[in-house]
Enzyme design. Sequence first.
Site, PDB file in Angstrom:
ATOM      1  N   TYR A 141       0.832  -1.202   0.000  1.00 63.72           N
ATOM      2  CA  TYR A 141       0.000   0.000   0.000  1.00 63.72           C
ATOM      3  C   TYR A 141       0.867   1.252   0.000  1.00 63.72           C
ATOM      4  O   TYR A 141       2.002   1.250   0.480  1.00 63.72           O
ATOM      5  CB  TYR A 141      -0.981   0.019   1.179  1.00 63.72           C
ATOM      6  CG  TYR A 141      -0.391   0.293   2.548  1.00 63.72           C
ATOM      7  CD1 TYR A 141      -0.253   1.604   3.018  1.00 63.72           C
ATOM      8  CD2 TYR A 141      -0.013  -0.748   3.393  1.00 63.72           C
ATOM      9  CE1 TYR A 141       0.260   1.862   4.292  1.00 63.72           C
ATOM     10  CE2 TYR A 141       0.496  -0.506   4.658  1.00 63.72           C
ATOM     11  CZ  TYR A 141       0.633   0.805   5.103  1.00 63.72           C
ATOM     12  OH  TYR A 141       1.137   1.065   6.359  1.00 63.72           O
ATOM     13  N   CYS A 142       0.301   2.320  -0.577  1.00 63.78           N
ATOM     14  CA  CYS A 142       0.880   3.660  -0.457  1.00 63.78           C
ATOM     15  C   CYS A 142      -0.202   4.553   0.142  1.00 63.78           C
ATOM     16  O   CYS A 142      -1.079   4.051   0.844  1.00 63.78           O
ATOM     17  CB  CYS A 142       1.403   4.175  -1.804  1.00 63.78           C
ATOM     18  SG  CYS A 142       0.156   4.363  -3.089  1.00 63.78           S
ATOM     19  N   PHE A 143      -0.168   5.846  -0.108  1.00 65.91           N
ATOM     20  CA  PHE A 143      -1.136   6.698   0.580  1.00 65.91           C
ATOM     21  C   PHE A 143      -2.546   6.528   0.031  1.00 65.91           C
ATOM     22  O   PHE A 143      -3.497   6.331   0.792  1.00 65.91           O
ATOM     23  CB  PHE A 143      -0.722   8.162   0.503  1.00 65.91           C
ATOM     24  CG  PHE A 143      -1.640   9.073   1.278  1.00 65.91           C
ATOM     25  CD1 PHE A 143      -1.770   8.927   2.650  1.00 65.91           C
ATOM     26  CD2 PHE A 143      -2.399  10.043   0.635  1.00 65.91           C
ATOM     27  CE1 PHE A 143      -2.634   9.733   3.379  1.00 65.91           C
ATOM     28  CE2 PHE A 143      -3.260  10.862   1.356  1.00 65.91           C
ATOM     29  CZ  PHE A 143      -3.374  10.710   2.725  1.00 65.91           C
TER      30      PHE A 143
END
Length: 385
Positions: free
Chosen positions: A97-99
């Site tokens: 995941y990222c933001f």
Amino acid sequence: MRNPDIGIDDLTALFIADTPLIDVRAPVEFTQGSLPGAVNLPILNDEERALVGTTYKQQGSEAAIKLGYEMVSGSVKQNRLQQWLDFIHQHPRAILYCFRGGKRSQITQQWLRDTGIDSPLITGGYKRARQFLISTIDRFSEHRKLLVITGPTGSGKTRLIHDISNSHPVLDIEALARHRGSAFGGMSVPQPSQIDFENHLAVNLLKLEQNNLSEPVIVEDESRHTGKVYLPDSFFHHLRNSEIIWVDEPLATRVDNIFEDYILTTPIGQAQRIRQAIPPLASTVETREILRQQARQLFDKYAGALQAISKKLGGDRFQEVSEDLENARSDFENKNEIQSNKIWIEKLVRYYYDPLYLGSLQRRRVNPCFKGSGQAVMDYLQARK
């Protein structure tokens, strides 16, 4: 066949299973708050992220993406890719995941696919998962009953919760906060950030929602703040309006409990036992000196905590308890004696903690459904099942 990405409907199963997560955001973002189970293996470090952000604002998306690829290329790319591969080798179920589930996690996912590894990502990224966890706290606070264990300092409330954890659904807020909830309650490990505390609280509540839905969750009575972190409004309001059980123990028992938690099981007690053992316990000179130094630091910490509440104690009582603490330190250093710590502990309970805690309960007009010793409370809880 590609593994499907993780949507909002999959998050419950993800968190209940303690799924390993790869957070590819920059370290500065991870430090502010992350998802439980995550390790930070960024695609861009803090400096690179800042440069990409500046380029995006000044020149637009295409130029920012181009700069990112230029900075993370060659050996830099290979090193970061290898970190992801190493983690996935150890944790094959790992999810990215990222933001927002955007370019950073998508590019990471593609680079992994180029090596033959297909790792799902969280659709919507950290932001969506964070919203899901906050909604979990609110939903739990609205629908699941709590049974709150209260009582004066040293009553053994936390110990009681641990003792019944195999037979009742329980929530240990102090463990999540990594703090014992008092002026002297800081633990040896740092407290989590507020966001991390909330996220871990939510995952614990999510797990509690899966079983024993009709049985109340047993939790220790806490103030809004536990050390530097605080309970979310919805949960704290629910806590304050839930059914209460009062653990009632005599002062001597409470002093013994505090002595065990803050002296006997700490480096102070450990150092004392090593020094008095006949024959000597198997330990190196270095180990004994490390424990002795840790014990000194702990006495310093207690003196600092006492100083922090000096105004509330009042000058004369602060001086009295401080002298008792220093006498206990001297007994430890010169006589290898630790029992005199009970003197300052007992006075601190009478002078500070009892007026503070009992005054708070009186202002709240607490009306417990049961009041008794720790053993009586355990028997009562068993009878309620």
